[in-house]
Design a protein around this motif. Sequence first.
Motif, PDB file in Angstrom:
ATOM      1  N   ALA A 146       0.849  -1.207   0.000  1.00 38.59           N
ATOM      2  CA  ALA A 146       0.000   0.000   0.000  1.00 38.59           C
ATOM      3  C   ALA A 146       0.880   1.252   0.000  1.00 38.59           C
ATOM      4  CB  ALA A 146      -0.918  -0.006   1.217  1.00 38.59           C
ATOM      5  N   TYR A 147       1.969   1.209   0.753  1.00 42.78           N
ATOM      6  CA  TYR A 147       2.868   2.369   0.824  1.00 42.78           C
ATOM      7  C   TYR A 147       3.511   2.630  -0.545  1.00 42.78           C
ATOM      8  CZ  TYR A 147       6.617   5.462   2.273  1.00 42.78           C
ATOM      9  OH  TYR A 147       7.452   6.544   2.378  1.00 42.78           O
ATOM     10  N   VAL A 148       3.952   1.549  -1.189  1.00 40.17           N
ATOM     11  CA  VAL A 148       4.600   1.704  -2.499  1.00 40.17           C
ATOM     12  C   VAL A 148       3.611   2.304  -3.494  1.00 40.17           C
ATOM     13  CG1 VAL A 148       5.542   0.413  -4.469  1.00 40.17           C
ATOM     14  CG2 VAL A 148       6.293  -0.125  -2.147  1.00 40.17           C
ATOM     15  N   VAL A 149       2.401   1.765  -3.524  1.00 40.48           N
ATOM     16  CA  VAL A 149       1.417   2.226  -4.508  1.00 40.48           C
ATOM     17  C   VAL A 149       1.006   3.673  -4.224  1.00 40.48           C
ATOM     18  CG1 VAL A 149      -0.944   1.893  -5.359  1.00 40.48           C
ATOM     19  CG2 VAL A 149       0.552  -0.076  -5.035  1.00 40.48           C
ATOM     20  N   PHE A 150       0.628   3.934  -2.973  1.00 47.04           N
ATOM     21  CA  PHE A 150       0.017   5.240  -2.690  1.00 47.04           C
ATOM     22  C   PHE A 150       1.055   6.340  -2.423  1.00 47.04           C
ATOM     23  CE2 PHE A 150      -3.372   2.217  -1.615  1.00 47.04           C
ATOM     24  CZ  PHE A 150      -4.314   2.670  -2.529  1.00 47.04           C
ATOM     25  N   ALA A 151       2.103   6.026  -1.696  1.00 43.22           N
ATOM     26  CA  ALA A 151       3.078   7.069  -1.359  1.00 43.22           C
ATOM     27  C   ALA A 151       4.092   7.261  -2.479  1.00 43.22           C
ATOM     28  CB  ALA A 151       3.785   6.721  -0.057  1.00 43.22           C
ATOM     29  N   LEU A 152       4.633   6.177  -3.002  1.00 38.53           N
ATOM     30  CA  LEU A 152       5.695   6.327  -3.991  1.00 38.53           C
ATOM     31  C   LEU A 152       5.150   6.572  -5.402  1.00 38.53           C
ATOM     32  CD1 LEU A 152       8.247   3.630  -2.740  1.00 38.53           C
ATOM     33  CD2 LEU A 152       8.012   6.021  -2.082  1.00 38.53           C
ATOM     34  N   PHE A 153       4.118   5.821  -5.800  1.00 38.26           N
ATOM     35  CA  PHE A 153       3.584   6.004  -7.162  1.00 38.26           C
ATOM     36  C   PHE A 153       2.617   7.186  -7.248  1.00 38.26           C
ATOM     37  CE2 PHE A 153       4.236   1.283  -8.493  1.00 38.26           C
ATOM     38  CZ  PHE A 153       5.586   1.551  -8.689  1.00 38.26           C
ATOM     39  N   LEU A 154       1.684   7.263  -6.290  1.00 37.89           N
ATOM     40  CA  LEU A 154       0.632   8.280  -6.405  1.00 37.89           C
ATOM     41  C   LEU A 154       0.957   9.563  -5.635  1.00 37.89           C
ATOM     42  CD1 LEU A 154      -2.519   5.967  -6.154  1.00 37.89           C
ATOM     43  CD2 LEU A 154      -1.509   6.951  -8.191  1.00 37.89           C
ATOM     44  N   GLY A 155       2.023   9.559  -4.873  1.00 40.19           N
ATOM     45  CA  GLY A 155       2.458  10.789  -4.203  1.00 40.19           C
ATOM     46  C   GLY A 155       1.630  11.171  -2.983  1.00 40.19           C
ATOM     47  N   LEU A 156       0.943  10.203  -2.398  1.00 34.93           N
ATOM     48  CA  LEU A 156       0.154  10.507  -1.186  1.00 34.93           C
ATOM     49  C   LEU A 156       1.097  10.687   0.001  1.00 34.93           C
ATOM     50  CD1 LEU A 156      -2.793  10.459   0.165  1.00 34.93           C
ATOM     51  CD2 LEU A 156      -2.261   8.110   0.715  1.00 34.93           C
ATOM     52  N   ARG A 157       0.862  11.754   0.776  1.00 37.82           N
ATOM     53  CA  ARG A 157       1.698  11.975   1.971  1.00 37.82           C
ATOM     54  C   ARG A 157       0.987  11.437   3.192  1.00 37.82           C
ATOM     55  NH1 ARG A 157       2.478  17.325   3.579  1.00 37.82           N
ATOM     56  NH2 ARG A 157       3.236  16.436   5.505  1.00 37.82           N
ATOM     57  N   PHE A 158       1.516  10.385   3.773  1.00 34.61           N
ATOM     58  CA  PHE A 158       0.914   9.843   5.002  1.00 34.61           C
ATOM     59  C   PHE A 158       1.231  10.796   6.153  1.00 34.61           C
ATOM     60  CE2 PHE A 158       1.032   5.958   2.455  1.00 34.61           C
ATOM     61  CZ  PHE A 158      -0.193   5.415   2.761  1.00 34.61           C
ATOM     62  N   PRO A 159       0.428  10.796   7.219  1.00 41.08           N
ATOM     63  CA  PRO A 159       0.718  11.696   8.342  1.00 41.08           C
ATOM     64  C   PRO A 159       2.112  11.389   8.916  1.00 41.08           C
ATOM     65  CG  PRO A 159      -1.332  10.486   8.716  1.00 41.08           C
ATOM     66  CD  PRO A 159      -0.760   9.967   7.462  1.00 41.08           C
ATOM     67  N   ASP A 160       2.857  12.461   9.190  1.00 40.47           N
ATOM     68  CA  ASP A 160       4.209  12.272   9.736  1.00 40.47           C
ATOM     69  C   ASP A 160       4.154  11.851  11.204  1.00 40.47           C
ATOM     70  OD1 ASP A 160       5.388  12.968   7.369  1.00 40.47           O
ATOM     71  OD2 ASP A 160       5.346  15.098   7.843  1.00 40.47           O
ATOM     72  N   GLY A 161       3.236  12.500  11.950  1.00 40.66           N
ATOM     73  CA  GLY A 161       3.095  12.189  13.363  1.00 40.66           C
ATOM     74  C   GLY A 161       4.401  12.380  14.099  1.00 40.66           C
ATOM     75  N   VAL A 162       4.761  11.367  14.897  1.00 43.35           N
ATOM     76  CA  VAL A 162       5.975  11.488  15.730  1.00 43.35           C
ATOM     77  C   VAL A 162       7.261  11.403  14.908  1.00 43.35           C
ATOM     78  CG1 VAL A 162       4.906  10.627  17.828  1.00 43.35           C
ATOM     79  CG2 VAL A 162       5.910   9.018  16.201  1.00 43.35           C
ATOM     80  N   TRP A 163       7.159  10.988  13.637  1.00 40.09           N
ATOM     81  CA  TRP A 163       8.374  10.830  12.811  1.00 40.09           C
ATOM     82  C   TRP A 163       8.826  12.166  12.211  1.00 40.09           C
ATOM     83  CZ3 TRP A 163       9.120   6.350  14.639  1.00 40.09           C
ATOM     84  CH2 TRP A 163       8.099   5.404  14.694  1.00 40.09           C
TER      85      TRP A 163
END
Lengths: 164, 502
Positions: A146-163
């Motif tokens: 899911a991370y590869v598809v949405f964050a890397l391919f589609l450019g979705l930014r997941f919440p950073d939160g504590v990171w």
Amino acid sequence: MQTPASPDSPPPAGAARNRRLSGAAAEGGVLLALCALLYWLSTRFDSVPAALSQNVPPELFPRLLLFIIAGLSVVMMWQGRGIAAAPVLRARRILLVAAAAWIGCALFAMTGVVTLVACCGALCALWGERRLTILVLYALLYPAAAYVVFALFLGLRFPDGVWR
Amino acid sequence: MALTGAAAVWASFQDVQFLALVLAGTLTGILVGALPGLSSSMATALLLPFTIYLQPIEAIAVLSALYCAGTFGGSITAILINAPGAPPAAATAFDGYPMAKNGEAGRALGMAAVASSLGGIFSLITLILAAPALAKIAYAFGPPEYFALAVFGLSMLASISGEMAVKNLIGGALGVLISTIGVDLTTGVERFTFGSPHLYEGVHFIPVLIGLFAMTELYEQAGKHRPNYERIRLSAMRLPSREDFRRVWATILRSSGIGTFVGILPAEGGTVAAMIGYNEAKRWSSNKQNFGKGEIEGVAGPEAANNAATGGAMVPTLALGIPGSATAAVILGGLQMHGLRPGPYLFEEQPALLYAIFAAMLLANVTFLALGLVGAKGFSRVSLIPRQFLWPSVFVLCLIGAYGLRHSMADVWIMMVAGVAGVFLRRHGFSPAPIVMGLVLGTLLENSFAQSMIIFDHAATGFLQRPIALLFFALALCGLFFTPAVRLARALLSASNTGKRP
């Protein structure tokens, strides 16, 4: 002399009727209470001059809807006299899954994509998966995909939160 | 004009990316449709936020293809394991499963694929012909007419299910009420925001859709034990024979007409169309006694009808902005999300989009026939996907879908609240579809109402001077009171007959 009813015996007709009435009335009652609450909230909207609102004040349409819902609720209560009440939610797993989902959402804001791993693992276990290797593999691989598809391919930014 | 349209459709077929997306939408639709618990409404709601990364034409084309294929996909598991993958396929199981038990699974699936495809193509032709004509009529519409039309659309919720008519209407009104949350655009006054800045812009319909369709189903599935389906072995799907065609052509034609008509009616969808299609197939058949025991007409009737309803449902959706079904409401939401305004201006300003939708639906109808004939055996195996992996995966998609729309956690919480509310509403007999319809139509309803009141100088009697609006109000009254009136008449007739008996 009346004998006590066994747990398996059907309830007396009168009791069943009352339960049906209370079931239909409860649904309508909740809706009527909701309408009353929302109507009260609509009285607290800011008032605006008639010229600005062009004679259509902001509370007019919601109130119209509330009257319609209240009217329909009364009809529903009248129509539902003979209809049995919906069974009460007792499924333990629904509550556990719901709790896991809500906790997962709360953590999602704090730990972002890492939460997905925990969510997948927890929900998979709650659904009955007991093979630890498969569970761990699924909990790692699916969120990674899911991370590869949405964050890397589609450019979705997941919440950073504590990171952050 | 027709030549331009044909050329545009042909051009769409030569666009490799468009073809790939439509094929992906079709494949996803069949898989989702075949999975008991997942429906095309839920899949389109889940997919909708991700289409934001696509061009509007591609996005709507994918959703349309998924809608068509999802309706067919439900028939595979209905026939092979007696568990309709989607509600519109419920009627298919009545005769499809007995046929499979009699060793005719391939024949039943072949007929389902062919009837679905023919029904879908029939309704697509109707869509191509009727939607522009309807859109031309809509040029005469002003705010009062649009308000009356939206009221008519919502009133049709009463006829989806006679037993639940009032609950459907309440659901529709609740959906409209949710759409009033936020800052009133005319006056700038906050309504039901509870001071939260996240609600100033209102409740976006996508998190609500995901919550009501997907999260609610997830909770429901959590409470269910895994059913043990009796799985029928399938050697190969086969095309209907000439003898089969001779028996069913009239049924397919009739059901296609019924399905298209039912689909065009606002709020009515494939499930209603399939039930009517099945009943009519039985009524006109010379083999009535075989229905329920494995009659091929009992498969062709509902399958042609439920797929014909998809094209029919797109007619009011595209021409008037009034959704013809729950899934069409999601697609309407997709149009709005991509900044497109359904209605007559869509036909004038975005003809390419319309031709792309026509092309996508045509391609989907042909593709699922081919895929169904070749891969039915494989598709039937999707029901074997372990639930312990399926539903957590759905949850992750819900979470990402709701969040990804605006990168907002508020949308995630709205989805979660909608999911829990959906469980309670469903337990008490409220279907999510009317709420979604109300939510999608809410803005149109309020804006057209406010504009009408300004036009009429705050005198609601002004509606009486608008003939088209009056016609829609009359139709709405018919929709609301026709079924109760028929019941009352039957009861009176029955009472008088009983009274006459000696």
